[in-house]
Design a protein around this motif. Structure first.
Motif, PDB file in Angstrom:
ATOM      1  N   ASN A   1       0.965  -1.070  -0.468  1.00 46.89           N
ATOM      2  CA  ASN A   1      -0.433  -0.072   0.510  1.00 46.89           C
ATOM      3  C   ASN A   1       0.893   1.728  -0.203  1.00 46.89           C
ATOM      4  OD1 ASN A   1      -2.170  -1.890  -0.392  1.00 46.89           O
ATOM      5  ND2 ASN A   1      -2.809  -0.902   2.454  1.00 46.89           N
ATOM      6  N   ALA A   2       2.262   1.465   0.560  1.00 46.37           N
ATOM      7  CA  ALA A   2       3.004   1.961   0.543  1.00 46.37           C
ATOM      8  C   ALA A   2       3.411   2.266  -0.262  1.00 46.37           C
ATOM      9  CB  ALA A   2       3.852   2.010   1.630  1.00 46.37           C
ATOM     10  N   LEU A   3       3.832   1.221  -1.741  1.00 48.64           N
ATOM     11  CA  LEU A   3       4.606   1.646  -3.223  1.00 48.64           C
ATOM     12  C   LEU A   3       3.387   2.212  -3.375  1.00 48.64           C
ATOM     13  CD1 LEU A   3       6.930  -1.152  -2.702  1.00 48.64           C
ATOM     14  CD2 LEU A   3       7.802   0.975  -2.465  1.00 48.64           C
ATOM     15  N   LYS A   4       2.817   2.679  -3.512  1.00 40.32           N
ATOM     16  CA  LYS A   4       1.677   3.426  -5.134  1.00 40.32           C
ATOM     17  C   LYS A   4       1.895   4.439  -4.247  1.00 40.32           C
ATOM     18  CE  LYS A   4      -2.587  -0.315  -3.167  1.00 40.32           C
ATOM     19  NZ  LYS A   4      -3.685  -0.465  -2.895  1.00 40.32           N
ATOM     20  N   HIS A   5       1.894   4.758  -3.261  1.00 40.27           N
ATOM     21  CA  HIS A   5       2.381   6.915  -3.465  1.00 40.27           C
ATOM     22  C   HIS A   5       3.820   6.783  -3.452  1.00 40.27           C
ATOM     23  CE1 HIS A   5      -1.630   6.120  -1.968  1.00 40.27           C
ATOM     24  NE2 HIS A   5      -1.153   5.556  -0.629  1.00 40.27           N
ATOM     25  N   ASN A   6       4.615   6.206  -3.735  1.00 40.32           N
ATOM     26  CA  ASN A   6       6.055   6.349  -4.256  1.00 40.32           C
ATOM     27  C   ASN A   6       6.908   7.150  -2.552  1.00 40.32           C
ATOM     28  OD1 ASN A   6       6.067   5.262  -6.297  1.00 40.32           O
ATOM     29  ND2 ASN A   6       5.133   7.399  -6.997  1.00 40.32           N
ATOM     30  N   PRO A   7       6.639   6.503  -1.145  1.00 42.43           N
ATOM     31  CA  PRO A   7       7.573   6.586   0.033  1.00 42.43           C
ATOM     32  C   PRO A   7       8.552   7.331  -0.559  1.00 42.43           C
ATOM     33  CG  PRO A   7       6.860   4.547   0.052  1.00 42.43           C
ATOM     34  CD  PRO A   7       7.338   4.676  -1.397  1.00 42.43           C
ATOM     35  N   GLN A   8      10.011   7.471  -1.910  1.00 37.83           N
ATOM     36  CA  GLN A   8      11.009   7.822  -1.876  1.00 37.83           C
ATOM     37  C   GLN A   8      10.591   9.710  -2.254  1.00 37.83           C
ATOM     38  OE1 GLN A   8       9.755   5.721  -3.926  1.00 37.83           O
ATOM     39  NE2 GLN A   8       9.510   6.238  -6.189  1.00 37.83           N
TER      40      GLN A   8
ATOM     41  N   GLY B   1       2.899  24.804   8.096  1.00 36.66           N
ATOM     42  CA  GLY B   1       3.675  25.159   6.171  1.00 36.66           C
ATOM     43  C   GLY B   1       3.943  24.571   5.895  1.00 36.66           C
ATOM     44  N   GLY B   2       3.604  22.860   5.452  1.00 33.51           N
ATOM     45  CA  GLY B   2       3.691  21.426   5.280  1.00 33.51           C
ATOM     46  C   GLY B   2       2.105  22.358   4.338  1.00 33.51           C
ATOM     47  N   GLU B   3       2.874  20.876   3.343  1.00 31.47           N
ATOM     48  CA  GLU B   3       2.041  20.796   1.729  1.00 31.47           C
ATOM     49  C   GLU B   3       1.323  19.267   1.654  1.00 31.47           C
ATOM     50  OE1 GLU B   3       4.740  21.025  -1.323  1.00 31.47           O
ATOM     51  OE2 GLU B   3       5.162  23.224  -0.693  1.00 31.47           O
ATOM     52  N   HIS B   4       1.650  18.639   2.594  1.00 28.96           N
ATOM     53  CA  HIS B   4       0.899  17.214   2.657  1.00 28.96           C
ATOM     54  C   HIS B   4       1.065  15.981   3.144  1.00 28.96           C
ATOM     55  CE1 HIS B   4      -1.565  14.419  -0.074  1.00 28.96           C
ATOM     56  NE2 HIS B   4      -0.808  14.154  -0.143  1.00 28.96           N
ATOM     57  N   VAL B   5       0.128  15.211   4.319  1.00 33.20           N
ATOM     58  CA  VAL B   5      -0.071  14.590   4.670  1.00 33.20           C
ATOM     59  C   VAL B   5      -0.546  13.609   3.807  1.00 33.20           C
ATOM     60  CG1 VAL B   5      -0.294  13.222   7.008  1.00 33.20           C
ATOM     61  CG2 VAL B   5       0.389  15.540   7.097  1.00 33.20           C
ATOM     62  N   GLN B   6      -0.124  12.286   3.433  1.00 31.19           N
ATOM     63  CA  GLN B   6      -0.662  11.082   2.910  1.00 31.19           C
ATOM     64  C   GLN B   6      -0.661   9.810   3.589  1.00 31.19           C
ATOM     65  OE1 GLN B   6      -2.260  10.219  -0.517  1.00 31.19           O
ATOM     66  NE2 GLN B   6      -3.028   8.952   0.822  1.00 31.19           N
ATOM     67  N   LEU B   7      -1.889   9.754   4.345  1.00 29.06           N
ATOM     68  CA  LEU B   7      -1.874   8.481   4.834  1.00 29.06           C
ATOM     69  C   LEU B   7      -2.255   6.702   4.097  1.00 29.06           C
ATOM     70  CD1 LEU B   7      -3.701   6.799   7.367  1.00 29.06           C
ATOM     71  CD2 LEU B   7      -5.785   6.462   6.328  1.00 29.06           C
ATOM     72  N   VAL B   8      -1.237   5.792   4.390  1.00 31.81           N
ATOM     73  CA  VAL B   8      -0.977   4.755   4.204  1.00 31.81           C
ATOM     74  C   VAL B   8      -2.450   4.266   4.547  1.00 31.81           C
ATOM     75  CG1 VAL B   8       0.184   2.419   3.732  1.00 31.81           C
ATOM     76  CG2 VAL B   8       1.576   4.589   3.805  1.00 31.81           C
ATOM     77  N   GLU B   9      -2.602   3.614   3.300  1.00 30.66           N
ATOM     78  CA  GLU B   9      -3.920   2.682   3.800  1.00 30.66           C
ATOM     79  C   GLU B   9      -3.990   1.581   4.496  1.00 30.66           C
ATOM     80  OE1 GLU B   9      -3.184   3.566   0.364  1.00 30.66           O
ATOM     81  OE2 GLU B   9      -4.371   4.921  -0.590  1.00 30.66           O
ATOM     82  N   SER B  10      -5.252   1.031   5.303  1.00 31.13           N
ATOM     83  CA  SER B  10      -4.834  -0.131   5.922  1.00 31.13           C
ATOM     84  C   SER B  10      -4.960  -1.594   5.569  1.00 31.13           C
ATOM     85  CB  SER B  10      -6.215  -0.062   7.412  1.00 31.13           C
ATOM     86  OG  SER B  10      -5.340  -0.684   8.145  1.00 31.13           O
ATOM     87  N   LEU B  11      -4.899  -2.155   6.091  1.00 36.63           N
ATOM     88  CA  LEU B  11      -5.607  -3.197   5.954  1.00 36.63           C
ATOM     89  C   LEU B  11      -6.494  -3.986   4.799  1.00 36.63           C
ATOM     90  CD1 LEU B  11      -3.758  -5.761   8.393  1.00 36.63           C
ATOM     91  CD2 LEU B  11      -2.543  -4.517   6.131  1.00 36.63           C
ATOM     92  N   ASN B  12      -8.042  -3.425   5.245  1.00 43.11           N
ATOM     93  CA  ASN B  12      -8.899  -3.392   5.064  1.00 43.11           C
ATOM     94  C   ASN B  12      -9.281  -4.769   4.484  1.00 43.11           C
ATOM     95  OD1 ASN B  12      -9.399  -1.249   5.588  1.00 43.11           O
ATOM     96  ND2 ASN B  12      -8.587   0.366   4.100  1.00 43.11           N
ATOM     97  N   ASP B  13      -9.828  -5.413   3.110  1.00 44.24           N
ATOM     98  CA  ASP B  13      -9.849  -6.527   2.815  1.00 44.24           C
ATOM     99  C   ASP B  13      -9.290  -6.885   1.416  1.00 44.24           C
ATOM    100  OD1 ASP B  13     -10.197  -3.999   0.355  1.00 44.24           O
ATOM    101  OD2 ASP B  13     -11.812  -5.013   0.269  1.00 44.24           O
ATOM    102  N   HIS B  14      -7.956  -6.381   1.410  1.00 47.10           N
ATOM    103  CA  HIS B  14      -6.968  -6.828   0.721  1.00 47.10           C
ATOM    104  C   HIS B  14      -6.882  -8.199   0.623  1.00 47.10           C
ATOM    105  CE1 HIS B  14      -2.786  -7.374  -0.510  1.00 47.10           C
ATOM    106  NE2 HIS B  14      -2.384  -5.883  -1.052  1.00 47.10           N
ATOM    107  N   PRO B  15      -6.656  -9.198  -0.104  1.00 43.59           N
ATOM    108  CA  PRO B  15      -6.886 -10.288  -0.459  1.00 43.59           C
ATOM    109  C   PRO B  15      -5.217 -11.019   0.631  1.00 43.59           C
ATOM    110  CG  PRO B  15      -7.203  -9.195  -2.859  1.00 43.59           C
ATOM    111  CD  PRO B  15      -6.444  -7.890  -2.348  1.00 43.59           C
ATOM    112  N   LEU B  16      -4.186 -10.192   0.271  1.00 40.32           N
ATOM    113  CA  LEU B  16      -2.733 -10.729   0.919  1.00 40.32           C
ATOM    114  C   LEU B  16      -3.292 -10.911   2.660  1.00 40.32           C
ATOM    115  CD1 LEU B  16       0.626  -9.577  -0.026  1.00 40.32           C
ATOM    116  CD2 LEU B  16      -0.484 -12.418   0.275  1.00 40.32           C
TER     117      LEU B  16
END
Length: 360
Positions: free
Chosen positions: A177-184, A314-329
């Protein structure tokens, strides 16, 4: 269809029946009157909760619940919990019967056990849906189940999953889920866990004298800290950081949702936001690995409240990493927890991530 002979009871924290003030008040009263949540003498707790906290907190909390309430599916926590129940039932098949309960409000643990009791099951496995053990969450679920089953004359084999902070499949889902948001592309990463009063950590050893800083709970899980919430939170974080190849200076562990003036586990998420803003950070990525389903604490507290605070600093963006929810894994992880126990899918040393990231 064959008759099930094994029962699975999934239990999450709870949610109001609706975002109305009266339903939120009812939920908060049940939640905060739990002696494992506010661990003070009962008369003081009664005065504090029903005389001060709930009357002032219920109207405001109702507004927050309305902000996340879906017109069709209702409470996000209940929606995802029901999906988890349904999908797990499909995975396990007719041999198992899967029930869902909430520790507070509906569907209640009492109603779930009332459905399981007449089935004459050979076993019931209880899975509190909290990755890290705490007396106020997992402990409270176990306490309530034992209280309600006390009147049973015959008992099936009972087993309990008391934590799964190091479950490899859970780690995989959060990482994916985090990699969808490009952590780098983010200046800093926060691992924000639900808070806990410091005094509740002293009882994780039989001596009632556990001290996290002396025991090194932020660095390791040891014989003395195996049930320490703080130690398990840091252990989950280390596994996620390893999975994503994060260096220690790229992330901070912090704690949200504190209540009252008593000292809670630190650092507080709000303070970390201030520190990062002062350092010039503009974009933050935030994990909430204490929650298996998105809910008020993730969707609103992180996604709206803290995002607004950070922008004001002064920040610009806070991105939540989605929880486990109904992910098949995650459903696969639940299946393994239901059948084999918490250590069946623990992360192995130096895994090669299926997403192409080498954990190191």
């Amino acid at each position: 269809m064959s008759k099930p002979n094994k029962g699975i009871l999934l239990v999450n924290l709870g949610t109001p029946d609706s975002p109305s003030v009266s339903d939120v008040r009812r939920y908060l009263n049940e939640f905060l009157m739990d002696g494992r949540v506010i661990d003070i003498p009962s008369l003081r707790r009664l005065f504090l909760v029903r005389g001060i906290i709930v009357p002032f907190r219920a109207p405001n909390s109702a507004k927050l619940y309305r902000a996340i309430w879906d017109k069709e599916t209702g409470s996000p926590l209940l929606h995802y919990s029901l999906l988890q129940q349904q999908l797990l039932q499909e995975r396990l098949g007719d041999e198992y019967h899967v029930e869902l309960a909430m520790r507070y409000q509906n569907p209640s643990i009492a109603s779930a056990l009332a459905k399981l009791r007449p089935m004459n099951l050979e076993s019931i496995r209880i899975i509190p849906l909290f990755p890290q053990y705490a007396s106020a969450s997992t402990g409270s679920v176990i306490d309530k189940v034992m209280e309600l089953m006390r009147t049973w004359h015959t008992f099936p084999e009972i087993s309990i999953v008391n934590d799964f902070y190091d479950n490899g499949l859970m780690i995989d889902v959060f990482a994916e889920n985090a990699l969808k948001h490009n952590p780098q592309t983010y200046d800093h990463i926060l691992f924000s866990y639900h808070g806990l009063p410091v005094r509740q950590l002293t009882d994780v050893e039989p001596s009632h004298k556990h001290h996290c800083e002396t025991a090194g709970c932020r660095e390791q899980i040891s014989e003395h800290s195996r049930y320490c919430y703080l130690a398990q939170c840091y252990a989950t974080t280390r596994l996620l950081a390893q999975k994503l190849g994060l260096q220690p200076d790229r992330y901070t562990v912090c704690f949200q949702s504190r209540l009252g003036k008593t000292p809670w586990v630190q650092p507080y998420t709000t303070d970390v936001l201030k520190v990062q803003a002062a350092k010039g950070a503009k974009r933050l990525l935030v994990f909430c690995p204490a929650f298996v389903s998105d809910c008020l604490e993730t969707i609103y507290e992180i996604g709206t409240e803290y995002a607004t605070e950070f922008k004001a600093m002064g920040g610009e963006h806070v991105q939540l990493v989605e929880s486990l929810n109904d992910h098949p894994l995650w459903i696969t992880a639940l299946e393994k927890l239901a059948i084999a126990g918490k250590h069946d899918s623990v992360l192995h040393p130096n895994p090669i991530d299926k997403l192409g990231v080498v954990a190191r």
